[in-house]
Design an enzyme around this catalytic site. Structure first.
Site, PDB file in Angstrom:
ATOM      1  N   CYS A  12     -20.487  10.998  31.689  1.00  0.00           N
ATOM      2  CA  CYS A  12     -20.628  10.203  30.475  1.00  0.00           C
ATOM      3  C   CYS A  12     -19.308  10.100  29.722  1.00  0.00           C
ATOM      4  CB  CYS A  12     -21.696  10.827  29.579  1.00  0.00           C
ATOM      5  SG  CYS A  12     -21.902   9.957  28.031  1.00  0.00           S
ATOM      6  N   CYS A  15     -19.559  10.316  25.926  1.00  0.00           N
ATOM      7  CA  CYS A  15     -19.825  11.682  25.440  1.00  0.00           C
ATOM      8  C   CYS A  15     -18.555  12.528  25.459  1.00  0.00           C
ATOM      9  CB  CYS A  15     -20.852  12.398  26.319  1.00  0.00           C
ATOM     10  SG  CYS A  15     -22.332  11.477  26.709  1.00  0.00           S
ATOM     11  N   ASP A  16     -17.808  12.448  26.548  1.00  0.00           N
ATOM     12  CA  ASP A  16     -16.750  13.425  26.815  1.00  0.00           C
ATOM     13  C   ASP A  16     -15.322  12.878  26.820  1.00  0.00           C
ATOM     14  OD1 ASP A  16     -18.790  15.278  27.142  1.00  0.00           O
ATOM     15  OD2 ASP A  16     -18.917  14.952  29.305  1.00  0.00           O
TER      16      ASP A  16
END
Length: 190
Positions: A12, A15-16
């Site tokens: 992701c 997300c990261d």
């Protein structure tokens, strides 16, 4: 992959991605998901290398052009991921790729590796029972969790092909629980 998940391997970018500011990142895939992730990651990364098993991309023309326009995206054509390489601290330091055209192995240094080789929802067991789109995502009523079968509700990544985030999946899980509770209240006689 399991060992390095959270230690450089991710699924992701939204997300990261920010954990990898000014670093070299690898994205695996060649479809719209991979192109979108690679393009997004150029906002943080020093360099993004897209590893694709073929010599042409599957993604839409507009997504391909966006990726080609980014100076810090490189494409490793006709290659597949063979092995994750870890440093002495158990963090990813690179990936070993194999050529699909017999051109030998190539090591690509990176501190982050994002896997974007398509998301197939785990819905095969519901085939023929619940309505699905062409990519096997369950179809729910607009802004609802109700499926085509009375009293059956769907939530999370099996019916969300847009956001595919843990937080949206949890939110739709709550919606499905409320819908199910209301349905039971109205249809089950005590």
């Amino acid at each position: 992959e399991k060992r390095l998940s959270g230690h450089g391997v991710s699924w992701c970018a939204t997300c990261d991605g920010f954990f990898f500011r000014d670093q070299d990142i690898v994205v695996v895939g060649g479809g719209d998901s991979a192109l979108e992730e690679a393009t997004f990651l150029t906002n943080f990364a020093n360099k993004v290398t897209l590893i694709h098993r073929r010599d042409e991309l599957r993604g839409s023309a507009i997504m391909q052009q966006r990726a080609f326009d980014k100076e810090n995206i490189e494409i490793a054509w006709s290659r597949v991921l063979k092995e994750y390489l870890a440093d002495e601290n158990g963090l990813i330091r690179g990936v070993l790729t194999e050529s699909t055209k017999g051109e030998g192995e190539l090591e690509i240094p990176c501190t982050g590796c994002f896997i974007a080789i398509g998301h197939t929802p785990n819905t095969a067991f519901l085939d023929g029972q619940l309505d699905m789109d062409e990519n096997q995502y369950l179809i729910t009523q607009p802004d609802r969790t109700a499926t085509n079968v009375e009293g059956v509700f769907a939530c999370g990544d099996v019916q969300d092909d847009v956001y595919r985030q843990a937080i949206t999946a949890a939110g739709s899980g709550c919606m499905a629980a409320i819908d199910a509770e209301r349905w039971l209240e109205a249809n089950v006689h005590h």
